[in-house]
Motif scaffolding. Structure first.
Motif: not given
Lengths: 113, 112
Positions: A3-5, B39-42, A102-104, A91-93
């Motif tokens: 995933g996105v790191a 909670s606390g996640r993307g 979009q993948y976060f 947040l980066c996506a």
């Protein structure tokens, strides 16, 4: 598929200090986004890259925020100097193109004291 | 600026019940998307509905879109404890490249 790191996951700094966040998108994704999410609110787009070019940075406070994606892969977001109101989750996506899902990443939680 | 407004801001129901969340927006859109955030996640993408679609299903999720009223709803049927999260609607109004504008979210709590 990885995933996105994002790193770091957490950061505490004092106001007027500098801070940088790093994002590595999903492999092959051309579009990368940085969002700011203040507690209790939805994410707000700061900047969007298509490969290494900026598509939209209209909501980026350019006097203190900067971002780059030099090789069209990973990206850094910098705040200099930080203010108390910058406390938020960043947040980066990424997405394969300019449309669609979009993948976060998990986000970086910043606290400015 | 945030275009979407979610209603209610918080919702607490018993496991097994259905949960309905609503989203209203202001301008013309290309599509509307729903995301979940634990909670606390993307954020995790749940479903996308295009402006020419009226209803879409995905598993236990049902999304409706009424462009005349500029509103959408997300229905989660047979709720589970794992559905506890914040749910956001996001509108895409750009003609060139996707620019999502998120609402403030609905905090859903499923009680066992």
């Amino acid at each position: 598929e990885a995933g996105v790191a994002q790193s770091p996951r957490y950061k505490i700094i004092e106001k007027r200090q500098s801070v940088a966040f790093w994002c590595n998108p999903i492999s092959g994704h051309a579009t990368l986004y940085w969002y700011q999410q203040i507690l209790g609110q939805g994410p707000k787009l700061l900047i969007q890259f298509q490969n290494n070019g900026v598509v939209d940075d209209s909501q980026l406070p350019k006097d203190r925020f900067s971002a780059e994606r030099l090789k069209g892969v990973d990206s850094t977001l910098k705040i200099q100097p930080a203010k108390l109101e910058d406390s938020a989750v960043y947040l980066c996506a990424s997405s394969p193109g300019t449309l669609g899902t979009q993948y976060f990443g998990p986000g970086t939680r910043l606290l400015v004291l | 600026s945030q275009q979407g407004e979610e209603d209610p801001q918080a919702l607490s129901i018993q496991e097994g019940e259905n949960a309905t969340m609503n989203c209203s927006y202001k301008t013309s859109i290309n599509n509307l998307q729903w995301y979940r955030q634990n909670s606390g996640r993307g954020l995790v993408h749940l479903i996308l509905i295009r402006s020419n679609e009226r209803e879409k299903h995905s598993g236990r999720l049902r999304v409706t879109l009424d462009t005349s009223k500029k509103s959408s709803s997300l229905l989660i049927t047979a709720s589970r404890a794992a559905d506890t999260a914040s749910y956001f609607c996001a509108t895409d109004e750009s003609r060139v490249a996707q620019k999502l504008v998120f609402g403030q979210g609905t905090r859903l709590t499923i009680n066992p």
